[in-house]
Design a protein around this motif. Sequence first.
Motif, PDB file in Angstrom:
ATOM      1  N   VAL A   1       0.591  -1.173   0.109  1.00 40.79           N
ATOM      2  CA  VAL A   1       0.062  -0.112   0.129  1.00 40.79           C
ATOM      3  C   VAL A   1       0.869   1.363   0.001  1.00 40.79           C
ATOM      4  O   VAL A   1       0.688   2.365  -0.643  1.00 40.79           O
ATOM      5  N   VAL A   2       1.813   1.083   0.893  1.00 42.21           N
ATOM      6  CA  VAL A   2       2.826   2.471   1.041  1.00 42.21           C
ATOM      7  C   VAL A   2       3.485   2.538  -0.380  1.00 42.21           C
ATOM      8  O   VAL A   2       3.720   3.812  -0.995  1.00 42.21           O
ATOM      9  N   ARG A   3       4.026   1.611  -1.000  1.00 43.16           N
ATOM     10  CA  ARG A   3       4.785   1.578  -2.166  1.00 43.16           C
ATOM     11  C   ARG A   3       3.850   2.034  -3.405  1.00 43.16           C
ATOM     12  O   ARG A   3       4.138   2.927  -4.259  1.00 43.16           O
ATOM     13  N   TRP A   4       2.424   1.584  -3.198  1.00 38.43           N
ATOM     14  CA  TRP A   4       1.643   1.994  -4.526  1.00 38.43           C
ATOM     15  C   TRP A   4       1.309   3.369  -4.164  1.00 38.43           C
ATOM     16  O   TRP A   4       1.276   4.237  -5.440  1.00 38.43           O
ATOM     17  N   SER A   5       1.294   3.822  -3.251  1.00 38.86           N
ATOM     18  CA  SER A   5       0.973   5.369  -2.802  1.00 38.86           C
ATOM     19  C   SER A   5       1.983   6.192  -3.138  1.00 38.86           C
ATOM     20  O   SER A   5       1.762   7.395  -3.608  1.00 38.86           O
ATOM     21  N   TYR A   6       3.095   5.945  -3.071  1.00 41.67           N
ATOM     22  CA  TYR A   6       4.329   6.541  -2.941  1.00 41.67           C
ATOM     23  C   TYR A   6       5.019   6.452  -4.450  1.00 41.67           C
ATOM     24  O   TYR A   6       5.437   7.545  -5.069  1.00 41.67           O
ATOM     25  N   ASP A   7       5.128   5.407  -5.210  1.00 38.51           N
ATOM     26  CA  ASP A   7       5.861   5.278  -6.226  1.00 38.51           C
ATOM     27  C   ASP A   7       4.828   5.514  -7.458  1.00 38.51           C
ATOM     28  O   ASP A   7       5.152   6.158  -8.507  1.00 38.51           O
ATOM     29  N   LEU A   8       3.573   5.167  -7.752  1.00 37.38           N
ATOM     30  CA  LEU A   8       2.626   5.170  -8.706  1.00 37.38           C
ATOM     31  C   LEU A   8       2.093   6.372  -8.756  1.00 37.38           C
ATOM     32  O   LEU A   8       1.553   7.064  -9.927  1.00 37.38           O
ATOM     33  N   TRP A   9       1.881   7.190  -7.715  1.00 37.08           N
ATOM     34  CA  TRP A   9       1.067   8.550  -7.896  1.00 37.08           C
ATOM     35  C   TRP A   9       2.239   9.791  -8.359  1.00 37.08           C
ATOM     36  O   TRP A   9       1.795  10.898  -8.231  1.00 37.08           O
ATOM     37  N   ARG A  10       3.506   9.369  -8.366  1.00 36.05           N
ATOM     38  CA  ARG A  10       4.654  10.292  -8.606  1.00 36.05           C
ATOM     39  C   ARG A  10       5.343  10.018 -10.083  1.00 36.05           C
ATOM     40  O   ARG A  10       5.595   8.802  -9.813  1.00 36.05           O
ATOM     41  N   SER A  11       5.750  10.864 -10.693  1.00 38.24           N
ATOM     42  CA  SER A  11       6.583  10.665 -11.836  1.00 38.24           C
ATOM     43  C   SER A  11       8.056  10.425 -11.088  1.00 38.24           C
ATOM     44  O   SER A  11       8.357  10.782  -9.995  1.00 38.24           O
ATOM     45  N   GLY A  12       8.746   9.871 -12.203  1.00 37.18           N
ATOM     46  CA  GLY A  12      10.247   9.808 -11.641  1.00 37.18           C
ATOM     47  C   GLY A  12      11.013  11.088 -11.149  1.00 37.18           C
ATOM     48  O   GLY A  12      11.593  11.365  -9.972  1.00 37.18           O
ATOM     49  N   THR A  13      10.671  12.158 -11.936  1.00 39.93           N
ATOM     50  CA  THR A  13      11.266  13.554 -11.564  1.00 39.93           C
ATOM     51  C   THR A  13      10.561  14.019 -10.259  1.00 39.93           C
ATOM     52  O   THR A  13      11.142  14.629  -9.334  1.00 39.93           O
TER      53      THR A  13
END
Length: 282
Positions: free
Chosen positions: A34-46
């Motif tokens: 859940v944390v990884r989903w909210s942290y990684d997928l809602w933001r672009s790499g930049t």
Amino acid sequence: MIEVLCLLLSRILLLLIGGYELIWRFREHLNALVVRWSYDLWRSGTAREHHERRVLAECRSQLTKTPQHLVLVISPMDTNVDSVLLRKIFDFALDMGIKHVSLYDRRTKGKGYVELTALCRSSNEDQGSCLKWPPSPIPCKAENQPKNGQKTNGYVNGANGSYSPQLQLYQISASDGHALIADVCRELYEGRETPMVQNLLKQKREALTEQITGMLNKRLGFDAPDPDLGIVFARQTCTYGLLPWHVRFTEFHTHPSGRHFDVETFANILSKYSRCEQRWGT
């Protein structure tokens, strides 16, 4: 009848323990997902990179001290610390001005063990010489460089200390701990009649301690400052035999296996370290 009842109770107890372990692992993996989903997928790499730099900049401005040497301890049962996470931690440490990072991975090859040689080869292609590997054997130290054990009360390099453009990495194996101590003590015992050992025995105990430390560092292949801060990736706080002569003054923080580790986690650990009071004695 009593034996059968005891056997039945032991089986039930084992099932309960196994069920608890399964539920605990499922909960930690679900939380990490859940944390990884909210942290990684809602933001672009930049956007993630800008966010991480902002968090680290805020953390750096609030610290009263930062560690010179960070050691990462990975338990044999951990399955979540991989090369991707380690590279992120190295980047965080480099951004915070930490000069040394040691990796003590107790896992076996094929079961999650990370080899720094392969990791740094791919990292240096992208970052030039920011990550220094392998370490130079017994490098020269600055004359005024403070070490743990001196009367600095832990304030080795404060928040306004000089920024380190490079990060020196070390990889420590399980055979680098108690086995090295036994080897050095055996050598000193075998040479107990030599003038060098006899002279050490006539001096204060600190002279013998310094001699043993020097011999240990020579066998280890590098000479780094004692770790100021340690992060243990495990379910319980345990050093797993990590260089006993180096961690006398290390402040350890345990990160439970399976729990997500991000820039906020790293900054929070540094903030806790900054607030702790380390005493080196008189």
